[in-house]
Design an enzyme around this catalytic site. Structure first.
Site, PDB file in Angstrom:
ATOM      1  N   ARG A 155      -7.034 -31.693 -17.765  1.00 40.12           N
ATOM      2  CA  ARG A 155      -7.039 -30.396 -17.513  1.00 40.12           C
ATOM      3  C   ARG A 155      -7.334 -29.479 -18.832  1.00 40.12           C
ATOM      4  O   ARG A 155      -7.212 -30.370 -20.127  1.00 40.12           O
ATOM      5  CB  ARG A 155      -5.762 -29.545 -17.063  1.00 40.12           C
ATOM      6  CG  ARG A 155      -5.428 -29.920 -15.482  1.00 40.12           C
ATOM      7  CD  ARG A 155      -4.167 -29.369 -15.220  1.00 40.12           C
ATOM      8  NE  ARG A 155      -4.096 -27.969 -15.136  1.00 40.12           N
ATOM      9  CZ  ARG A 155      -3.029 -27.190 -14.748  1.00 40.12           C
ATOM     10  NH1 ARG A 155      -1.653 -27.816 -14.474  1.00 40.12           N
ATOM     11  NH2 ARG A 155      -2.860 -25.856 -14.607  1.00 40.12           N
ATOM     12  N   HIS A 156      -7.891 -28.561 -18.998  1.00 38.66           N
ATOM     13  CA  HIS A 156      -7.854 -27.844 -20.322  1.00 38.66           C
ATOM     14  C   HIS A 156      -6.545 -27.659 -20.902  1.00 38.66           C
ATOM     15  O   HIS A 156      -5.497 -27.666 -20.289  1.00 38.66           O
ATOM     16  CB  HIS A 156      -8.354 -26.518 -20.248  1.00 38.66           C
ATOM     17  CG  HIS A 156      -7.746 -25.643 -18.996  1.00 38.66           C
ATOM     18  ND1 HIS A 156      -6.584 -24.950 -19.246  1.00 38.66           N
ATOM     19  CD2 HIS A 156      -7.715 -25.353 -17.837  1.00 38.66           C
ATOM     20  CE1 HIS A 156      -6.122 -24.349 -18.147  1.00 38.66           C
ATOM     21  NE2 HIS A 156      -7.018 -24.890 -17.302  1.00 38.66           N
ATOM     22  N   ASN A 174      -2.348 -19.256 -18.287  1.00 39.98           N
ATOM     23  CA  ASN A 174      -1.264 -20.148 -17.764  1.00 39.98           C
ATOM     24  C   ASN A 174      -0.039 -19.839 -18.265  1.00 39.98           C
ATOM     25  O   ASN A 174       1.036 -19.726 -17.642  1.00 39.98           O
ATOM     26  CB  ASN A 174      -1.401 -21.526 -18.542  1.00 39.98           C
ATOM     27  CG  ASN A 174      -2.666 -22.401 -17.968  1.00 39.98           C
ATOM     28  OD1 ASN A 174      -3.433 -23.189 -18.664  1.00 39.98           O
ATOM     29  ND2 ASN A 174      -3.088 -22.160 -16.871  1.00 39.98           N
ATOM     30  N   ARG A 207     -11.760 -21.766 -21.465  1.00 41.53           N
ATOM     31  CA  ARG A 207     -10.434 -22.629 -21.793  1.00 41.53           C
ATOM     32  C   ARG A 207     -10.991 -24.098 -21.843  1.00 41.53           C
ATOM     33  O   ARG A 207     -10.515 -25.141 -22.827  1.00 41.53           O
ATOM     34  CB  ARG A 207      -9.330 -22.443 -20.838  1.00 41.53           C
ATOM     35  CG  ARG A 207      -9.660 -22.521 -19.393  1.00 41.53           C
ATOM     36  CD  ARG A 207      -8.547 -21.939 -18.489  1.00 41.53           C
ATOM     37  NE  ARG A 207      -8.583 -22.082 -17.222  1.00 41.53           N
ATOM     38  CZ  ARG A 207      -9.301 -21.129 -16.231  1.00 41.53           C
ATOM     39  NH1 ARG A 207      -9.967 -20.338 -16.871  1.00 41.53           N
ATOM     40  NH2 ARG A 207      -9.212 -21.462 -15.092  1.00 41.53           N
ATOM     41  N   GLU A 232     -12.880 -24.017 -11.870  1.00 36.42           N
ATOM     42  CA  GLU A 232     -11.442 -23.898 -11.201  1.00 36.42           C
ATOM     43  C   GLU A 232     -11.893 -23.307  -9.769  1.00 36.42           C
ATOM     44  O   GLU A 232     -12.706 -22.529  -9.602  1.00 36.42           O
ATOM     45  CB  GLU A 232     -10.228 -23.232 -11.832  1.00 36.42           C
ATOM     46  CG  GLU A 232      -8.901 -23.256 -11.314  1.00 36.42           C
ATOM     47  CD  GLU A 232      -8.467 -24.529 -10.732  1.00 36.42           C
ATOM     48  OE1 GLU A 232      -9.222 -25.381 -10.022  1.00 36.42           O
ATOM     49  OE2 GLU A 232      -7.406 -24.609 -10.926  1.00 36.42           O
ATOM     50  N   HIS A 257      -9.908 -28.373 -14.367  1.00 33.76           N
ATOM     51  CA  HIS A 257      -9.000 -27.646 -14.100  1.00 33.76           C
ATOM     52  C   HIS A 257      -8.089 -28.351 -13.070  1.00 33.76           C
ATOM     53  O   HIS A 257      -8.462 -29.313 -12.057  1.00 33.76           O
ATOM     54  CB  HIS A 257      -9.375 -26.350 -13.515  1.00 33.76           C
ATOM     55  CG  HIS A 257     -10.281 -25.604 -14.266  1.00 33.76           C
ATOM     56  ND1 HIS A 257      -9.929 -24.904 -15.457  1.00 33.76           N
ATOM     57  CD2 HIS A 257     -11.558 -25.769 -14.780  1.00 33.76           C
ATOM     58  CE1 HIS A 257     -11.073 -24.302 -15.900  1.00 33.76           C
ATOM     59  NE2 HIS A 257     -12.236 -24.973 -15.583  1.00 33.76           N
TER      60      HIS A 257
HETATM   61  O1  F6P Z   1      -2.345 -22.008 -12.312  1.00 31.20           O
HETATM   62  C1  F6P Z   1      -3.505 -22.618 -12.614  1.00 31.20           C
HETATM   63  C2  F6P Z   1      -4.491 -22.910 -11.784  1.00 31.20           C
HETATM   64  O2  F6P Z   1      -5.476 -23.788 -12.183  1.00 31.20           O
HETATM   65  C3  F6P Z   1      -5.060 -21.885 -11.119  1.00 31.20           C
HETATM   66  O3  F6P Z   1      -6.218 -21.250 -11.908  1.00 31.20           O
HETATM   67  C4  F6P Z   1      -5.581 -22.458  -9.668  1.00 31.20           C
HETATM   68  O4  F6P Z   1      -5.745 -21.312  -8.828  1.00 31.20           O
HETATM   69  C5  F6P Z   1      -4.181 -23.190  -9.570  1.00 31.20           C
HETATM   70  O5  F6P Z   1      -3.935 -23.576 -10.467  1.00 31.20           O
HETATM   71  C6  F6P Z   1      -4.449 -24.201  -8.580  1.00 31.20           C
HETATM   72  O6  F6P Z   1      -3.238 -24.551  -8.044  1.00 31.20           O
HETATM   73  P1  F6P Z   1      -2.738 -24.401  -6.471  1.00 31.20           P
HETATM   74  O7  F6P Z   1      -3.574 -24.677  -5.644  1.00 31.20           O
HETATM   75  O8  F6P Z   1      -1.367 -25.166  -6.371  1.00 31.20           O
HETATM   76  O9  F6P Z   1      -2.439 -22.868  -6.403  1.00 31.20           O
END
Ligand code: F6P
Length: 460
Positions: free
Chosen positions: A255-256, A262, A305, A327, A392
């Site tokens: 990941r970044h 975050n 990022r 992402e 991501h």
């Molecule tokens: O929170 C960081 C992130 O990369 C968000 O941008 C993304 O929506 C999420 O994680 C994805 O994880 P989850 O599907 O568990 O919400």
């Protein structure tokens, strides 16, 4: 009409009735497929079967491998596996053994038909040598009668190095030999087994039937012959087989570094790195200075990022920026925290918790959507050598689920912490996984050989 992977969790229960086609499958919308392996022992049939199965499952087709060797080992008349440990069992003149082998194939075929016709699956892979025309005719007749479409994959290989490495790396560890002899003896026996099969081997050819569809994979993909491909599944299989390779390499995923969003617990957006995130970017560049990965390529998402995380990597890595690596789009929830979502859109939170893989954010994406857009990335990863992907959480979960062979409902729960790097090294039947974790406080990497575990509710 042709079969497509079921959408949005819709379990296929019964095969549906629809229009005619010219190939005798007149009333099916979802025509199930059997993929039949053909080839002498040690030609990579099980390797192809497992790899294809993993790929098709990841793309949404319920797929299962039926390995006739496993049926043989559980046959009441061959239960002690000693038969398989002696090449004479595979002689074309061994009448008793031929009966056991035919019966094992029959049981596997019956199970395949149940699997497909009950709607439990849409693709079955029949992993056996199937080296004679008569065995193949039995399979074709069986499939025609059960209204199942058949596609043959013949692995043809006369490169002694490929055969030798397959026997040495995989076959000497076969359950047929386990505990019964040394690796050297197992290798000798296996070579005799191959000779026995050669006596009766009839390579596939077009004259075996008007409906015959096949691909011949020659010397592990150096060349191919493709004949009469029918339908979506078969063309996907052909495309996949034409892209995979056996060369040793590793794929790195990270990941970044920590972004401003975050640190606030906000989803998505396009915020820059925090100072911890910038430290990780520097540490990542140092890691690859030390690791010296030949010909490494870097693929990065188009988010700020991610670009900042890859910015210190050597220019010779030729960083490419892929939109497909961005992402998951959280739609109306972009920029919100999980608590905000719970308060503003409780129904959305509930729906997502109920089926996280298929849930689609309003005006955004689902994990299933992300898998679809990542298919070209997977195909390109299969084609390439050493690659580092900087992306991501949701995207890397999708990529990892493919390499780890995890079921789709588990995919959104793979725990991918910030500031960790996964090294995947594909092996014959699995992928080695090493996790390198960077400790921002003491500026050190540590590592462990493991797959990333599942988490319940990731919130960073
Ligand atoms: O929170 C960081 C992130 O990369 C968000 O941008 C993304 O929506 C999420 O994680 C994805 O994880 P989850 O599907 O568990 O919400």
């Amino acid at each position: 009409m042709e079969e497509l992977p079921p959408k949005h969790g819709a379990e296929t229960t019964k095969r549906k009735v629809a229009h005619s086609d010219e190939h005798g499958f007149s009333d099916q919308v979802r025509v199930p497929n059997v993929i039949v392996m053909v080839g002498l022992p040690a030609r990579g049939k099980t390797y192809i079967s497992k790899k294809l199965c993993r790929y098709l499952k990841w793309t949404g087709f319920k797929t299962k491998v039926f390995n006739v060797g496993e049926y043989r080992r559980t046959d009441a008349n061959a239960a002690d596996a000693v038969h398989g440990a002696n090449a004479s069992f595979f002689s074309p003149n061994n009448a008793d053994a031929l009966k056991v082998r035919a019966e094992s194939a029959r049981r596997a075929m019956e199970d395949m038909a149940d699997y497909l016709n009950s709607g439990a699956g849409s693709v079955a892979i029949f992993d056996a040598t199937n080296t004679t025309k008569s065995r193949r005719k039995t399979i074709i007749d069986f499939c025609t009668q059960k209204r199942i479409r058949c596609f043959f994959i013949e692995s043809v290989c006369d490169d002694p190095d490929i055969i030798d490495s397959n026997v040495t790396d995989v076959k000497v560890n076969s359950p047929d030999y386990k505990g019964l002899m040394t690796a050297e003896q197992a290798k000798e026996d296996f070579m005799r087994r191959i000779e026995n099969y050669k006596q009766q081997y009839e390579p596939l050819d077009e004259s075996e039937g008007d409906l015959l569809s096949f691909i011949k994979v020659i010397n592990a993909g150096r060349s191919f012959k493709v004949h009469q491909v029918r339908g979506h599944v078969q063309s996907r299989v052909v495309y996949f087989l034409m892209n995979i390779h056996l060369l040793p390499r590793s794929i790195y995923l990270t990941r970044h570094g920590q972004s401003e969003y975050n640190s606030m617990g906000r989803l998505g957006g396009d915020s820059p790195l925090t100072s911890d995130g910038r430290k990780y970017a520097l540490a990542l560049a140092e890691f690859f200075e030390d690791e010296e990965v030949p010909g490494l390529r870097v693929w990065c998402s188009q988010k700020v990022r991610a670009a900042q995380t890859s910015q210190h990597l050597k220019p010779d890595f030729h960083t490419e920026y892929w939109k497909a690596l961005d992402e998951i789009d959280a739609g109306i929830c972009e920029g919100l925290t999980y608590d905000d979502i719970q308060q503003r859109y409780p129904k959305q939170s509930e729906d997502r918790a109920h089926d996280k893989y298929h849930y689609r954010y309003p005006s955004g994406e689902s994990y299933e959507d992300v898998v679809s857009r990542l298919e070209p990335v997977i195909m390109e990863l299969e084609r390439q050598a050493n690659v580092l992907v900087v992306s991501h959480q949701a995207v890397l979960r999708c990529i990892l689920a493919y390499f780890y062979d995890r079921p789709l409902p588990e995919l959104p729960y793979i725990d991918i912490p910030l500031h960790s790097l996964v090294k995947l090294t594909p092996r014959a039947y699995h992928c080695d996984s090493t996790i390198y974790s960077y400790d921002i406080e003491n500026g050190k990497w540590s590592n462990t050989s493991a797959q990333l575990p599942l988490c319940d509710s990731p919130r960073d």
